[in-house]
Design an enzyme around this catalytic site. Structure first.
Site, short mmCIF file in Angstrom:
data_model
loop_
_atom_site.label_atom_id
_atom_site.label_comp_id
_atom_site.label_asym_id
_atom_site.label_seq_id
_atom_site.Cartn_x
_atom_site.Cartn_y
_atom_site.Cartn_z
CG PHE A 1 -1.97 1.04 1.20
CD1 PHE A 1 -3.10 0.87 0.42
CD2 PHE A 1 -1.84 2.21 1.93
CE1 PHE A 1 -4.08 1.84 0.36
CE2 PHE A 1 -2.82 3.19 1.89
CZ PHE A 1 -3.94 3.01 1.10
CG ASP B 1 -0.15 -2.58 6.88
OD1 ASP B 1 -1.21 -2.82 7.50
OD2 ASP B 1 -0.01 -1.59 6.14
CE1 TYR C 1 -8.93 2.55 7.09
CE2 TYR C 1 -7.96 3.69 8.96
CZ TYR C 1 -7.87 3.24 7.66
OH TYR C 1 -6.73 3.47 6.95
CE LYS C 2 -7.61 -0.86 5.22
NZ LYS C 2 -8.29 -0.07 4.19
NE ARG D 1 -10.16 -2.67 -3.00
CZ ARG D 1 -9.58 -2.31 -1.85
NH1 ARG D 1 -8.45 -2.88 -1.46
NH2 ARG D 1 -10.13 -1.39 -1.09
#
Length: 416
Positions: free
Chosen positions: A130, A202, A227-228, A376
């Protein structure tokens, strides 16, 4: 032989009827008539969060005022919430701290890892990582006189065979955020350790979605967002894990006042707190931190092995539906079909990905895309159903068949 949609629908209904995790969907406040498949970017609102925030704002802050730091446990929240996250990533107590952003925690963890191997000049990261992971690897390298090497996870062992003695830290994610491919954390961690280097994972796309087992794997450091899959809310605090064996020597580059051994002593110099508390940096963001703590209760009594099993069922069913209904229309699955290499999302390639995702949203299916051509579809076994998978595929098929989308590429700066 093509499967009739009614047959696929029967299969979805049976899978959902047999789903032991189905009641967990009630722990989330999902909008009526919306199929939400973007929880790998932002988790939906857990039902436990609004009443907690109301209490924190009106009672704890509103009447307790500054006394709430002690009376309501605000000061200890980073360690308390950290331990709650730790249970989801397989970390024993006292090794995880919550607070600050993912980028801040990444910078802190990378700097701390490099400092633990001061005689080694290389920092290894994934060229497909990322962006913030890559940017921060470069930033840490510039400040620490290090050299960044971009090595895909599949090429790590070969790289370490020749350069391993020079590597300080390997920084990877177990999940490719674009394709949903899942890498072998144990094999990569073991290879890194055989070279005498440290590994930093990560876990943004793994924490809460699958069993991680950082202690069991011997992970050195890990970071992740709230937050995911943890559904802590937009911009929720991140977390940092450091294995207990490193605590005494752990030197973080951001020596904020709350990480001091005596933060209210206001000493002129910095003395790190014992244990993981030394990784604290600034004043805790109490509203978002306590929202995250409430969100984590959605996992109460939940076995992550069962979450993983359902996730694989969902993604496998999606791939099956896509093969039947979308492949003939020019879609290409890029997520591995092998379950052991598949995380909690499915990605499809199509040249008009952006327009298709926008059209899907208008039809009540929220997914996202990654430029230039990947759609996605994220699944969370706590609330996603097999019917959700089928609905998404059927509506996407209908959009393409009806040419009911704008093929214009994604405009710059647009949030997807």
């Amino acid at each position: 032989m093509t499967t009739h949609p009614a047959t696929i629908g029967d299969e979805a209904a049976k899978l959902d009827a047999d789903d032991a995790l189905a009641p967990l969907r009630d722990r989330f406040l999902l909008p009526e008539g919306v199929v939400y498949l973007d929880g790998n970017s932002l988790g939906p609102l857990p039902a436990a969060v609004p009443p907690v925030l109301t209490d924190v704002v009106h009672r704890q802050w509103g009447t307790g005022l500054i006394r709430a730091w002690n009376e309501h446990g605000w000061w200890d929240a980073p360690l308390r919430v950290g331990d709650a996250i730790g249970r989801l990533i397989g970390a024993g107590p006292g090794q995880t701290v919550a607070g600050d952003s993912t980028s801040v925690q990444l910078f802190s963890a990378l700097g701390a890892a490099a400092a633990l191997r001061p005689d080694r000049p290389l920092l290894v990261t994934d060229p497909g990582h990322f962006p913030t992971d890559r940017y921060l690897a470069d930033a840490v390298a510039r400040r620490g006189n290090l050299e960044v090497r971009h090595v895909p996870p599949t090429a790590l062992e070969q790289f370490l065979a020749s350069e391993g003695h020079r590597v300080a830290v390997v920084s990877y994610s177990p999940v490719d955020f674009r394709t949903g491919e899942l890498y072998d954390m144990r094999a990569l961690t073991d290879a890194t350790h055989r070279a005498g280097a440290l590994v930093l994972w990560d876990l943004c796309h793994a924490a809460g979605a699958l069993p991680v087992g950082v202690d069991d794997l011997g992970v050195d450091l890990a970071v992740g967002c709230g937050y995911k899959f943890l559904s802590g809310g937009p911009g929720a605090p991140a977390f940092l894990y450091a294995a207990r064996r490193h605590h005494e020597a752990l030197e973080t580059p951001l020596t904020g006042w709350t990480g001091h051994a005596d933060p209210f002593g206001m000493a002129p110099g910095y003395t790190p707190a014992p244990g993981i508390a030394r990784a604290r940096i600034g004043t805790p963001p109490i509203l978002s931190l306590l929202a995250l703590e409430a969100a984590l209760t959605a996992f109460d009594g939940v076995d992550l092995e069962r979450v993983r099993a359902k996730s694989l069922s969902l993604t496998g069913f999606f791939l099956h539906c896509a093969d039947e209904l979308l492949t003939p229309l020019g879609f290409e699955p890029v997520t591995p079909s092998a379950p052991e290499h598949r995380a909690s999302q499915v990605s499809l390639r199509h040249p008009h990905a952006y327009g298709l995702v926008q059209a899907l949203a208008e039809k009540g299916v929220i997914a996202d895309m990654r430029a230039p051509d990947l759609l996605r579809f994220g699944v969370n076994a706590l609330y996603t159903t097999h019917q959700d998978m089928l609905t998404a595929v059927v509506r996407l098929r209908d959009v393409v068949r009806g040419n009911a989308y704008d093929p214009t590429p994604q405009p710059s700066g647009r949030v997807v």
